[in-house]
Design a protein around this motif. Structure first.
Motif: not given
Length: 107
Positions: A82-107
């Protein structure tokens, strides 16, 4: 005469300790949904998040994530994937990642 009472007394204390150990129930840690506070940006800083209603359904815009509460300051425990996913998203918020299976997105 003291020895007669000492042995049963020690046994009673040991039995009481064992009963307390076996009868206490384990603590169950459950994930809670966390969203960004107003004005905050995606980060791995727990103080940037607050409890949210429920996960979103979508795939493009960050909505929040699931994590347990730290139990002290009403903030999420951010670690592992989850920390890695959030770190990746903070660097590039337009590239959705969810390796943890804990991140949620909306359209």
């Amino acid at each position: 005469m003291r020895k007669k009472y000492l042995i049963p007394g020690v046994g009673a204390i040991a039995l009481a300790i064992c009963l307390v150990s076996f009868t206490s129930s384990p603590t169950v840690v459950t994930d809670q949904f966390w969203v960004l506070k107003d004005g905050a940006t995606i980060s791995t800083d727990p103080s940037d998040y607050e409890p949210g209603a429920s996960p979103c359904a979508g795939s493009t815009e960050f909505c929040g994530f699931l994590a347990p509460e730290d139990g002290v300051s009403n903030e999420p425990v951010i670690s592992g994937l989850t920390e890695q996913d959030l770190d990746d998203l903070s660097d590039n918020p337009n590239d959705p990642v969810n390796s943890s299976g804990k991140i949620s997105y909306r359209n």
